[in-house]
Design an enzyme around this catalytic site. Structure first.
Site, mmCIF file in Angstrom:
data_model
loop_
_atom_site.group_PDB
_atom_site.id
_atom_site.type_symbol
_atom_site.label_atom_id
_atom_site.label_comp_id
_atom_site.label_asym_id
_atom_site.label_seq_id
_atom_site.Cartn_x
_atom_site.Cartn_y
_atom_site.Cartn_z
ATOM 1 N N ASP A 1 66.350 17.798 -2.646
ATOM 2 C CA ASP A 1 67.808 17.846 -2.758
ATOM 3 C C ASP A 1 68.137 18.020 -4.242
ATOM 4 O O ASP A 1 67.792 17.172 -5.062
ATOM 5 C CB ASP A 1 68.378 16.514 -2.233
ATOM 6 C CG ASP A 1 69.752 16.658 -1.637
ATOM 7 O OD1 ASP A 1 70.598 17.327 -2.261
ATOM 8 O OD2 ASP A 1 70.001 16.080 -0.549
ATOM 9 N N ASP B 1 73.236 20.312 -3.338
ATOM 10 C CA ASP B 1 74.354 19.413 -3.067
ATOM 11 C C ASP B 1 75.685 20.012 -3.555
ATOM 12 O O ASP B 1 75.754 20.557 -4.668
ATOM 13 C CB ASP B 1 74.081 18.094 -3.810
ATOM 14 C CG ASP B 1 75.043 16.988 -3.430
ATOM 15 O OD1 ASP B 1 75.058 16.591 -2.251
ATOM 16 O OD2 ASP B 1 75.792 16.529 -4.317
ATOM 17 N N GLU C 1 74.895 23.399 0.271
ATOM 18 C CA GLU C 1 75.921 22.606 0.952
ATOM 19 C C GLU C 1 77.280 23.158 0.541
ATOM 20 O O GLU C 1 77.667 23.076 -0.630
ATOM 21 C CB GLU C 1 75.838 21.119 0.587
ATOM 22 C CG GLU C 1 76.803 20.297 1.458
ATOM 23 C CD GLU C 1 77.188 18.934 0.888
ATOM 24 O OE1 GLU C 1 77.784 18.148 1.634
ATOM 25 O OE2 GLU C 1 76.921 18.657 -0.290
ATOM 26 N N HIS D 1 73.523 12.710 7.031
ATOM 27 C CA HIS D 1 73.754 11.359 6.509
ATOM 28 C C HIS D 1 75.226 11.158 6.124
ATOM 29 O O HIS D 1 75.596 10.062 5.718
ATOM 30 C CB HIS D 1 72.858 11.136 5.298
ATOM 31 C CG HIS D 1 73.209 12.041 4.152
ATOM 32 N ND1 HIS D 1 73.164 13.417 4.245
ATOM 33 C CD2 HIS D 1 73.643 11.777 2.902
ATOM 34 C CE1 HIS D 1 73.553 13.944 3.105
ATOM 35 N NE2 HIS D 1 73.841 12.975 2.264
ATOM 36 N N ASP D 2 76.033 12.207 6.192
ATOM 37 C CA ASP D 2 77.446 12.108 5.818
ATOM 38 C C ASP D 2 78.392 12.069 7.023
ATOM 39 O O ASP D 2 79.584 11.832 6.849
ATOM 40 C CB ASP D 2 77.857 13.319 4.961
ATOM 41 C CG ASP D 2 77.200 13.321 3.590
ATOM 42 O OD1 ASP D 2 76.923 12.227 3.061
ATOM 43 O OD2 ASP D 2 76.968 14.420 3.053
HETATM 44 C C1 GLC Z 1 77.091 15.475 -0.797
HETATM 45 C C2 GLC Z 1 76.145 14.458 -0.210
HETATM 46 C C3 GLC Z 1 76.851 13.124 -0.142
HETATM 47 C C4 GLC Z 1 77.218 12.707 -1.537
HETATM 48 C C5 GLC Z 1 78.041 13.776 -2.229
HETATM 49 C C6 GLC Z 1 78.115 13.553 -3.710
HETATM 50 O O1 GLC Z 1 78.168 15.727 0.023
HETATM 51 O O2 GLC Z 1 75.685 14.911 1.020
HETATM 52 O O3 GLC Z 1 76.049 12.165 0.483
HETATM 53 O O4 GLC Z 1 77.938 11.507 -1.509
HETATM 54 O O5 GLC Z 1 77.486 15.065 -2.071
HETATM 55 O O6 GLC Z 1 76.893 13.878 -4.303
#
Ligand code: GLC
Ligand code: MG
Length: 553
Positions: free
Chosen positions: A127, A229, A292, A353-354
């Site tokens: 990641d 990310d 993402e 996980h979100d």
């Molecule tokens: C992404 C991650 C999340 C995190 C955010 C800030 O959305 O998946 O878990 O809190 O970025 O890094």
């Protein structure tokens, strides 16, 4: 281009061109890049397997469970961040991009894990968190040390507004202003997430070069790619104008949505950086970049690249948000397929996980149908750890809440802890996850809902996932074939997959009531039912999904 070249070749040299065509189709499965054929499995390292008895998962723990993943039948693992971090956002606040947090292990253990994964034919993705670091990163410590420091410009610093308040109205994704006042140097710094996660300045060439070196560091060690990310966040509009007010805002949405993130995200400069990431990845051979990006379809598609190729897979989160309704899902799939740029490979995400777990959202019966959908759509699926056990709703008691999102804006359902609870491996103490009480509680039914119990039960969720993954691997129509959406019916989502002469049909009953096969459904041989045994001819039982083999064509 390739098609045209081949055609003119056939015109001039019919025999050799024909031979080349035959060869192509026979070797097609092996020449398709691994990530188009493959299935990605997301590991949340804190919650996968603890090996050292501290209640938190770690790299050695992951290594111990690799055989489980091989048996499950996935191709690649993506690890949420394992880098040194104060854990204000559980690793998404990185204090050193080229190390491993002692909680998870060390570099030698990482190399060992990578080697062990590769030895089993598994790829490993890390990641990469480019939008922000931790406020404990040495770069930020230097940047905040004085306005004149050479690294001041590696982060985003601005003077106060004339009234002394923040420079603009931007709101952090975790609530509150995106700006934090720094008393010592008399300026605000920007943070799209927690104040412990200051945003990096991608307009600074030195920062950019330093981050490219981070990617090289891990590629050189042999990692197979990255999930990137919040990629759409990394550039902000020059001049930092106020974001427009969101006319549809309601307090139960969370403060972030008070404004529309027009100027704070999705700036066109991001594509140049994404293209640089891509060309670096390409220099290393077949490496994968997953971005993402949470944006409407049209914007999402630009992340495949514009003048130059961008990320291979801009994450497609539509299934996460979509209502579980045939007409909506059908249109969503058709529109997504139609929007893909030439050569753009699709992908599907249903949980992470979100977001809430599938079984928490749909219930266990429809979660089985959802598994069949995810694993039979065209494009690379990403599975989230624990969904293969059908872990559902988890009550996290107030005194065990850990997610900063829930702690900052409690009680409106934003909390992510319920999706981050530990894997349950067996019915021994702490579900075989750890020798001590885990950092987050287990799901209530872990004594029966665990990997060992489900391994023994042919009707379990785990067995269904394994069968689906096996079928997907065996049938090129499912892994790389084309897709055609059928009309279906009000409650039955129907589509066909096709590769060479092989044809497969998928029928998914999204309702809890018996349904007839939609009109004009082609008869075929049953390959799999989510309910195990075959249904009565021409019918789908409540919450049943079917995969049928159609006559070759
Ligand atoms: C992404 C991650 C999340 C995190 C955010 C800030 O959305 O998946 O878990 O809190 O970025 O890094
Ligand atoms: Mg541990």
């Amino acid at each position: 281009m390739r098609g045209a070249a081949r055609q003119s070749g056939r015109h001039r040299f019919p025999t050799s061109a024909f031979a080349a065509e035959m060869g192509n189709s026979m070797t097609e499965m092996s020449t398709v890049p691994w990530w188009e054929r493959g299935v990605v499995y997301q590991i949340y390292p804190r919650s996968f397997q603890d090996s050292d008895g501290d209640g938190v998962g770690d790299l050695k723990g992951i290594e111990q469970r690799l055989d489980y993943l091989v048996e499950l039948g996935i191709d690649a693992i993506w690890l949420s961040p394992v880098f040194p971090s104060p854990m204000a956002d559980f690793g998404y606040d990185v204090a050193n991009y080229t190390g491993i947090d002692p909680l998870f292990g060390n570099l030698a253990e990482f190399d060992q894990l990578l080697h062990a994964a590769h030895a089993r034919g598994l790829k490993l993705l890390l990641d990469f968190v480019p939008n922000h670091s931790s406020d404990q990163h040495p770069w930020f410590k230097e940047s905040r040390s004085s306005q004149d420091h050479a690294k001041r410009d590696w982060y985003i610093w601005r003077d106060a507004a004339p009234d002394g308040g923040p420079p603009n109205n931007w709101i952090s994704d975790f609530g509150g202003s995106s700006w934090e006042w720094d008393q010592a140097t008399g300026q605000y710094y920007l943070h799209a997430f927690l104040k412990e996660q200051p945003d990096l300045n991608w307009r600074n060439p030195e920062l950019r070069a330093a981050m490219m070196d981070v990617l090289r560091f891990w590629f050189d060690r042999g990692v197979d790619g990255f999930r990137i990310d919040v990629l759409w966040h990394i550039f902000k509009a020059e001049g930092f104008p106020d974001n427009p007010i969101n006319p549809d805002y309601r307090p139960d949405m969370g403060e972030k949505l008070r404004v529309l993130q027009l100027h704070s995200t999705n700036q066109q400069e991001v594509h140049d950086v994404a293209a640089d990431f891509r060309s670096l990845a390409d220099d290393y051979g077949e490496r994968l970049l997953v971005g993402e990006i949470v944006l409407p379809l049209e914007d999402l598609m630009t992340y495949y690249g514009r003048e130059r190729p961008g990320v291979h897979l801009p994450f497609n989160f539509q299934l996460v948000e979509a209502p579980w309704d045939v007409a909506v899902l059908r249109k969503m799939i058709v529109d997504y397929e139609a929007a893909l740029p030439p050569g753009g490979w699709p992908n599907w995400v249903i949980a992470s996980h979100d977001y809430p777990r599938i079984a928490a959202k749909l219930g266990e019966a429809q979660a089985r149908v959802a598994a069949m959908l995810l694993l039979t759509l065209r494009g690379t699926p990403t599975l989230y750890q624990g969904d293969e056990l059908g872990i559902g709703k988890v009550e996290v008691p107030p005194d065990r809440v850990r997610d900063p999102k829930e702690l900052r804006e409690p009680g409106i359902g934003l909390g992510r802890d319920p999706s981050r609870t530990p894997m349950a491996w067996d019915s021994s103490t702490n579900a075989g996850f750890s020798s001590i009480e885990p950092w987050l509680p287990l799901h209530e039914d872990w004594r029966t809902r665990n990997a060992a119990a489900q391994h023994r039960d042919p009707d379990s969720m785990l067995s269904l996932y394994r069968t689906l993954l096996k079928l997907r691997r065996a049938e090129s129509a499912l892994s790389i074939g084309s897709i055609q959406m059928d009309q279906g019916s009000e409650h039955v989502l129907a589509y066909r997959r096709h590769h060479n002469t092989s044809r497969i049909q998928v029928l998914l009953n999204l309702s809890g009531t018996e349904r007839r096969w939609p009109d004009r459904t082609e008869p075929g041989d049953l390959l799999l039912s989510t309910l195990g045994s075959p249904p009565p001819a021409g019918w789908l039982r409540p919450d049943e999904g079917l995969i049928l083999r159609l006559e070759e064509r």
